[in-house]
Design a protein around this motif. Structure first.
Motif, PDB file in Angstrom:
ATOM      1  N   ALA A 186     -20.290  43.628 -31.427  1.00  0.00           N
ATOM      2  CA  ALA A 186     -19.910  43.581 -30.012  1.00  0.00           C
ATOM      3  C   ALA A 186     -19.339  42.212 -29.695  1.00  0.00           C
ATOM      4  N   PRO A 187     -18.348  42.160 -28.814  1.00  0.00           N
ATOM      5  CA  PRO A 187     -17.777  40.857 -28.478  1.00  0.00           C
ATOM      6  C   PRO A 187     -18.825  39.960 -27.819  1.00  0.00           C
ATOM      7  N   ALA A 188     -18.793  38.705 -28.188  1.00  0.00           N
ATOM      8  CA  ALA A 188     -19.753  37.745 -27.636  1.00  0.00           C
ATOM      9  C   ALA A 188     -19.440  37.510 -26.164  1.00  0.00           C
ATOM     10  N   GLN A 189     -20.471  37.298 -25.387  1.00  0.00           N
ATOM     11  CA  GLN A 189     -20.301  37.006 -23.974  1.00  0.00           C
ATOM     12  C   GLN A 189     -19.657  35.631 -23.827  1.00  0.00           C
ATOM     13  N   GLN A 190     -18.611  35.562 -23.022  1.00  0.00           N
ATOM     14  CA  GLN A 190     -17.950  34.278 -22.805  1.00  0.00           C
ATOM     15  C   GLN A 190     -18.846  33.401 -21.950  1.00  0.00           C
ATOM     16  N   PRO A 191     -19.067  32.154 -22.388  1.00  0.00           N
ATOM     17  CA  PRO A 191     -19.896  31.257 -21.577  1.00  0.00           C
ATOM     18  C   PRO A 191     -19.254  31.020 -20.209  1.00  0.00           C
ATOM     19  N   THR A 192     -20.090  30.898 -19.213  1.00  0.00           N
ATOM     20  CA  THR A 192     -19.607  30.581 -17.879  1.00  0.00           C
ATOM     21  C   THR A 192     -20.063  29.166 -17.561  1.00  0.00           C
ATOM     22  N   LEU A 193     -19.095  28.310 -17.295  1.00  0.00           N
ATOM     23  CA  LEU A 193     -19.407  26.919 -16.995  1.00  0.00           C
ATOM     24  C   LEU A 193     -19.001  26.605 -15.563  1.00  0.00           C
ATOM     25  N   THR A 194     -19.793  25.780 -14.915  1.00  0.00           N
ATOM     26  CA  THR A 194     -19.435  25.293 -13.588  1.00  0.00           C
ATOM     27  C   THR A 194     -18.373  24.206 -13.742  1.00  0.00           C
ATOM     28  N   VAL A 195     -17.824  23.773 -12.635  1.00  0.00           N
ATOM     29  CA  VAL A 195     -16.852  22.670 -12.661  1.00  0.00           C
ATOM     30  C   VAL A 195     -17.487  21.436 -13.306  1.00  0.00           C
ATOM     31  N   GLU A 196     -18.728  21.130 -12.911  1.00  0.00           N
ATOM     32  CA  GLU A 196     -19.409  19.948 -13.440  1.00  0.00           C
ATOM     33  C   GLU A 196     -19.627  20.069 -14.948  1.00  0.00           C
ATOM     34  N   GLN A 197     -20.069  21.243 -15.393  1.00  0.00           N
ATOM     35  CA  GLN A 197     -20.284  21.455 -16.824  1.00  0.00           C
ATOM     36  C   GLN A 197     -18.963  21.367 -17.590  1.00  0.00           C
ATOM     37  N   THR A 198     -17.905  21.889 -16.998  1.00  0.00           N
ATOM     38  CA  THR A 198     -16.593  21.843 -17.649  1.00  0.00           C
ATOM     39  C   THR A 198     -16.150  20.392 -17.809  1.00  0.00           C
ATOM     40  N   ARG A 199     -16.402  19.564 -16.799  1.00  0.00           N
ATOM     41  CA  ARG A 199     -16.073  18.134 -16.905  1.00  0.00           C
ATOM     42  C   ARG A 199     -16.803  17.503 -18.089  1.00  0.00           C
ATOM     43  N   VAL A 200     -18.103  17.800 -18.226  1.00  0.00           N
ATOM     44  CA  VAL A 200     -18.913  17.230 -19.306  1.00  0.00           C
ATOM     45  C   VAL A 200     -18.371  17.665 -20.664  1.00  0.00           C
ATOM     46  N   VAL A 201     -18.130  18.958 -20.816  1.00  0.00           N
ATOM     47  CA  VAL A 201     -17.663  19.484 -22.099  1.00  0.00           C
ATOM     48  C   VAL A 201     -16.277  18.926 -22.425  1.00  0.00           C
ATOM     49  N   LEU A 202     -15.398  18.893 -21.441  1.00  0.00           N
ATOM     50  CA  LEU A 202     -14.049  18.364 -21.653  1.00  0.00           C
ATOM     51  C   LEU A 202     -14.106  16.893 -22.062  1.00  0.00           C
ATOM     52  N   SER A 203     -14.995  16.147 -21.432  1.00  0.00           N
ATOM     53  CA  SER A 203     -15.183  14.747 -21.800  1.00  0.00           C
ATOM     54  C   SER A 203     -15.652  14.616 -23.249  1.00  0.00           C
ATOM     55  N   GLU A 204     -16.580  15.476 -23.657  1.00  0.00           N
ATOM     56  CA  GLU A 204     -17.065  15.439 -25.045  1.00  0.00           C
ATOM     57  C   GLU A 204     -15.963  15.824 -26.037  1.00  0.00           C
ATOM     58  N   VAL A 205     -15.133  16.791 -25.660  1.00  0.00           N
ATOM     59  CA  VAL A 205     -14.016  17.183 -26.532  1.00  0.00           C
ATOM     60  C   VAL A 205     -13.073  15.992 -26.716  1.00  0.00           C
ATOM     61  N   ILE A 206     -12.738  15.319 -25.625  1.00  0.00           N
ATOM     62  CA  ILE A 206     -11.841  14.158 -25.699  1.00  0.00           C
ATOM     63  C   ILE A 206     -12.474  13.062 -26.561  1.00  0.00           C
TER      64      ILE A 206
END
Length: 122
Positions: free
Chosen positions: A4-24
């Motif tokens: 079955a397809p994995a559930q796509q994570p749902t991130l808030t704006v704040e969480q997206t900022r954190v993850v994007l910062s870690e990616v960079i």
């Protein structure tokens, strides 16, 4: 048997900022800097080769961060995160700025011709 397809994570704006910062930040880890430089040198600024050589390395670097946040460890997880970032770019200037920074890390600098014509008159 297909899984079955994995559930796509749902991130808030704040969480997206954190993850994007870690990616960079992942792109400034010495091993990753070396991997990206090697791929860029091999591509010789040829856009076709950039897609073949640089994009897979960049995708792997992003996957290493994103898997900790529930995104699958395939290219699909990176694409889902990119869509999430794109959605929040219009709502959050900080995400828009970080997204632009990430793009600048992935894409080669474009050389522009000098203004005023550089061809000397004969």
């Amino acid at each position: 048997m297909a899984s079955a397809p994995a559930q796509q994570p749902t991130l808030t704006v704040e969480q997206t900022r954190v993850v994007l910062s870690e990616v960079i930040q992942a792109f400034s880890v010495p091993d990753n800097v070396a991997r990206m430089e090697e791929a860029r040198e091999s591509a010789c600024n040829d856009m076709g080769k950039m897609l073949q050589l640089v994009l897979p390395v960049a995708t792997q670097i992003q996957q290493e961060v994103l898997k900790a946040y529930g995104f699958n460890n395939e290219g699909e997880g990176v694409l889902k995160f990119a869509r999430l970032v794109k959605m929040y770019e219009t709502q959050d200037p900080e995400i828009a700025a970080m997204s632009a920074k990430l793009k600048s890390l992935l894409l080669p600098p474009l050389s522009t011709p000098p203004i005023g014509g550089a061809i000397p008159a004969s």
